[in-house]
Design an enzyme around this catalytic site. Sequence first.
Site, PDB file in Angstrom:
ATOM      1  N   GLN B 268       0.835  -1.196   0.000  1.00 28.82           N
ATOM      2  CA  GLN B 268       0.000   0.000   0.000  1.00 28.82           C
ATOM      3  C   GLN B 268       0.873   1.251   0.000  1.00 28.82           C
ATOM      4  O   GLN B 268       0.647   2.203  -0.743  1.00 28.82           O
ATOM      5  CB  GLN B 268      -0.905   0.009   1.240  1.00 28.82           C
ATOM      6  CG  GLN B 268      -2.107   0.865   1.096  1.00 28.82           C
ATOM      7  CD  GLN B 268      -2.894   0.520  -0.156  1.00 28.82           C
ATOM      8  OE1 GLN B 268      -3.104   1.397  -0.976  1.00 28.82           O
ATOM      9  NE2 GLN B 268      -3.278  -0.721  -0.342  1.00 28.82           N
ATOM     10  N   HIS B 271       2.380   3.016  -3.204  1.00 28.50           N
ATOM     11  CA  HIS B 271       1.569   3.774  -4.147  1.00 28.50           C
ATOM     12  C   HIS B 271       1.941   5.249  -4.134  1.00 28.50           C
ATOM     13  O   HIS B 271       1.975   5.904  -5.173  1.00 28.50           O
ATOM     14  CB  HIS B 271       0.080   3.679  -3.783  1.00 28.50           C
ATOM     15  CG  HIS B 271      -0.602   2.512  -4.413  1.00 28.50           C
ATOM     16  ND1 HIS B 271      -0.743   2.391  -5.766  1.00 28.50           N
ATOM     17  CD2 HIS B 271      -1.180   1.405  -3.880  1.00 28.50           C
ATOM     18  CE1 HIS B 271      -1.393   1.268  -6.042  1.00 28.50           C
ATOM     19  NE2 HIS B 271      -1.663   0.647  -4.909  1.00 28.50           N
ATOM     20  N   GLU B 336     -10.313   1.267   3.346  1.00 31.85           N
ATOM     21  CA  GLU B 336     -10.536   0.850   1.965  1.00 31.85           C
ATOM     22  C   GLU B 336     -10.255  -0.657   1.813  1.00 31.85           C
ATOM     23  O   GLU B 336     -11.087  -1.402   1.328  1.00 31.85           O
ATOM     24  CB  GLU B 336      -9.580   1.665   1.071  1.00 31.85           C
ATOM     25  CG  GLU B 336      -9.716   1.370  -0.406  1.00 31.85           C
ATOM     26  CD  GLU B 336      -8.604   2.032  -1.218  1.00 31.85           C
ATOM     27  OE1 GLU B 336      -7.615   2.522  -0.630  1.00 31.85           O
ATOM     28  OE2 GLU B 336      -8.722   2.041  -2.465  1.00 31.85           O
ATOM     29  N   HIS B 337      -9.051  -1.080   2.242  1.00 26.66           N
ATOM     30  CA  HIS B 337      -8.665  -2.497   2.185  1.00 26.66           C
ATOM     31  C   HIS B 337      -8.506  -3.003   3.608  1.00 26.66           C
ATOM     32  O   HIS B 337      -7.798  -2.380   4.405  1.00 26.66           O
ATOM     33  CB  HIS B 337      -7.319  -2.680   1.483  1.00 26.66           C
ATOM     34  CG  HIS B 337      -7.260  -2.113   0.097  1.00 26.66           C
ATOM     35  ND1 HIS B 337      -6.736  -0.869  -0.168  1.00 26.66           N
ATOM     36  CD2 HIS B 337      -7.663  -2.621  -1.094  1.00 26.66           C
ATOM     37  CE1 HIS B 337      -6.806  -0.641  -1.474  1.00 26.66           C
ATOM     38  NE2 HIS B 337      -7.373  -1.678  -2.075  1.00 26.66           N
ATOM     39  N   ASP B 370      -6.151  -6.814  -5.851  1.00 24.90           N
ATOM     40  CA  ASP B 370      -5.945  -5.639  -6.706  1.00 24.90           C
ATOM     41  C   ASP B 370      -5.963  -6.017  -8.189  1.00 24.90           C
ATOM     42  O   ASP B 370      -6.393  -5.238  -9.030  1.00 24.90           O
ATOM     43  CB  ASP B 370      -4.574  -4.999  -6.407  1.00 24.90           C
ATOM     44  CG  ASP B 370      -4.578  -4.201  -5.127  1.00 24.90           C
ATOM     45  OD1 ASP B 370      -5.673  -3.898  -4.624  1.00 24.90           O
ATOM     46  OD2 ASP B 370      -3.480  -3.867  -4.639  1.00 24.90           O
ATOM     47  N   HIS B 429     -53.694  16.424  -7.094  1.00 27.44           N
ATOM     48  CA  HIS B 429     -53.295  15.043  -6.792  1.00 27.44           C
ATOM     49  C   HIS B 429     -54.522  14.254  -6.308  1.00 27.44           C
ATOM     50  O   HIS B 429     -54.763  13.120  -6.728  1.00 27.44           O
ATOM     51  CB  HIS B 429     -52.225  15.021  -5.693  1.00 27.44           C
ATOM     52  CG  HIS B 429     -50.847  15.364  -6.157  1.00 27.44           C
ATOM     53  ND1 HIS B 429     -50.484  16.621  -6.555  1.00 27.44           N
ATOM     54  CD2 HIS B 429     -49.727  14.607  -6.285  1.00 27.44           C
ATOM     55  CE1 HIS B 429     -49.192  16.628  -6.892  1.00 27.44           C
ATOM     56  NE2 HIS B 429     -48.714  15.410  -6.749  1.00 27.44           N
TER      57      HIS B 429
END
Lengths: 439, 439
Positions: B268, B271, B336-337, B370, B429
């Site tokens: 991670q 990145h 996220e993960h 991934d 209506h």
Amino acid sequence: MTLIAIPARISCADATFESDFAARLHWSADTDAAIEQRVADILADVRRRGDAAVLEYTQRFDGLQAAALAELELTQAELKAAFDGLPAAQRDALQAAARRVRAYHEAQKQACGESWSYRDEDGTLLGQKVTPLDRVGIYVPGGKAAYPSSVLMNAIPANVAGVGEIVMVVPTPKGEKNPLVLAAAHVAGVTRAFAIGGAQAIAALAYGTATVPKVDKITGPGNAYVASAKKRVFGTVGIDMIAGPSEILVLADASTPPEWVAMDLFSQAEHDELAQSILLCPDAAYIDAVQREIDRLLPAMPRAEIIAKSLTGRGALIHTRSMEEACAISNRIAPEHLEISSREPHRWEPLLRHAGAIFLGAYTSESLGDYCAGPNHVLPTSGTARFSSPLGVYDFQKRSSLIEVSEAGAQVLGPIAATLAHGEGLQAHARAAEMRLKP
Amino acid sequence: MTLIAIPARISCADATFESDFAARLHWSADTDAAIEQRVADILADVRRRGDAAVLEYTQRFDGLQAAALAELELTQAELKAAFDGLPAAQRDALQAAARRVRAYHEAQKQACGESWSYRDEDGTLLGQKVTPLDRVGIYVPGGKAAYPSSVLMNAIPANVAGVGEIVMVVPTPKGEKNPLVLAAAHVAGVTRAFAIGGAQAIAALAYGTATVPKVDKITGPGNAYVASAKKRVFGTVGIDMIAGPSEILVLADASTPPEWVAMDLFSQAEHDELAQSILLCPDAAYIDAVQREIDRLLPAMPRAEIIAKSLTGRGALIHTRSMEEACAISNRIAPEHLEISSREPHRWEPLLRHAGAIFLGAYTSESLGDYCAGPNHVLPTSGTARFSSPLGVYDFQKRSSLIEVSEAGAQVLGPIAATLAHGEGLQAHARAAEMRLKP
């Protein structure tokens, strides 16, 4: 003053059709820089000062004084008392509508809101876990446009999804509470409610204050300040769509009593001068008949003035060369509400690709769907049905992917992942996959 | 220079835990007013001048000259040629990954993307029609961070949903094309592709130009200009989420080889310096072992410098008092993960309420997910897993409610709708519902 409601007459056979059509459809959601700045300031202030800021704005904008924000909480007992105090007919109608809305959303949850998984040939598990949001906020407008039906349509899907806490905010200008709104909150399963509104209420829900709990998502309609505030807090919390003016499109094959169609066009137009009512029909004589019914029925309508302005300013009666052409034009519009007022609604339905809700057959007036048929009345407007959906149980759930790679699976997937990771220059990704390979 | 990667050591038992934790988690998506204004100008210019504006910006920002925008279209033949020109191992890996991603998303469509309906006791039909979007745009970054796997993860769900046209845009600075990205577009079923990028590409997709078709929704990652442009066109088209820095959270019970966990944290961190890697573990000796593996493995990593900055600046090794406490902290983070690196992943999974993707067991490295396990790698970041979901087939579909009220049903629903409509002051209506009642 004699009111007249004359929607534009447009014909597909005319050389000027494209420009006539474009002129009538044009609508742009202008943003007002002054409102944007006011809202940004209110959000920042509530974020910084919490309860005190919310109290001040509530006093300033709603003319409502309180020593502490806790005093503006509407208790469960108060919601129930509002329900108990209604005439029996209203109590029964609210409960009947809530029952049907709940049944529909339970079917929706079953159809598309359950966790799922499978194992592949290597024993690797793949799937998705579907879980409710922990806590959501529901904005309910106060004052003139206070719609108890909106309380049902926002809170019931959240309740069916299994949301732990449903926090309603509703402004009560000068302390005036709408008993139908409070009663609807009781029926729909609202957990907590506060008599606050505007951008300050959105800020309180998004950031949390000492008294108002921070939520994960905010739904519900509101004025320009509320819409701007929702856009700004998007990302901090989830939001539903930002709605434009309401619209109805009626596809008619001339088999429905024209007065029914005229009243259906009215029922959209009466919302708002910017609301849009459009009829598409291949029969010119029928269009004439609908216009005659419009003329005949208008004077008796309590909201005749709004209806006349809406129909004359934004309405259209469009003469098409066929029902097929009517369907094609409907797809270009992607209307919020789409009535197929035809003896053969199932013949045309497959041709209709974009719409918030499709009402099939002469008996399905939009108003039945608005209140009690069961489906949600919060629908994508302004052509956004091309890419968005009615509010639903899925808006109050979120998904987590589930992956359990077996030891055998890791041997198959490892080399694939490593090759692609090296191709992207991400060597730690590759090594993590390679470490799981047997020597 | 000796690189060191020392994630913060935090202990749940410390009195300072809450402030330590908050300091490490803090991240704010600041908006840059200068970028916002530049982007607003570019969008307005492309909307007004179309192709000519896109060409000018492409020349200015990408150093790429063309006489007409059509020259920047990447043909299907060119995409196929890129695929054919790859080494066999890369071709095979791309195809294997695409096959698995497709299989997963087909299962997803079956589980939650099909139309449904039922009839109630009065013969009234209620349901939802699920249809694909007509045309979508996929943004693919160019240059250094060009990820062919992202092409698969965005285009395949759209393709499985049945989207009619998938238009990819990818900048090619100075004309340099990434063959893996073009090959991935071929494998994933991209319909058309253009060598354009930045805010000008987003504008072209959102508004349409003479050459680039207008789409209904835009997905895919990009830099700050692209993110700002996507936010601004939201409403005109649909967009997916706006991603923050990537994050991994590893829950470890000390049963996984510590070098595997260290490498997963690296994968991670590599990145981006802002990426966040967190380990939660009740075993202090195991945390020490992971730190030793970090020290040992770091020097050999090609992206060691980024990893070191990310781990030291934003990483954390958190000592919890139990696995239950680790799960509770994970829910506060909503990562996220989320790897459950445990011998008993199914014991802990039910306790985990918020995560983009959950990776169960020691063999399930995030990197397998991934690239090729099947589930989507586009996941909610920065805690937005509390209210949002992985990219999926559902993002490329929309729903229309279906309602067909029978004549008998109209007799039951009419009085309910009329009562509620009168309560809201919407008489048209009410009248529309009452007209359907038998006399």
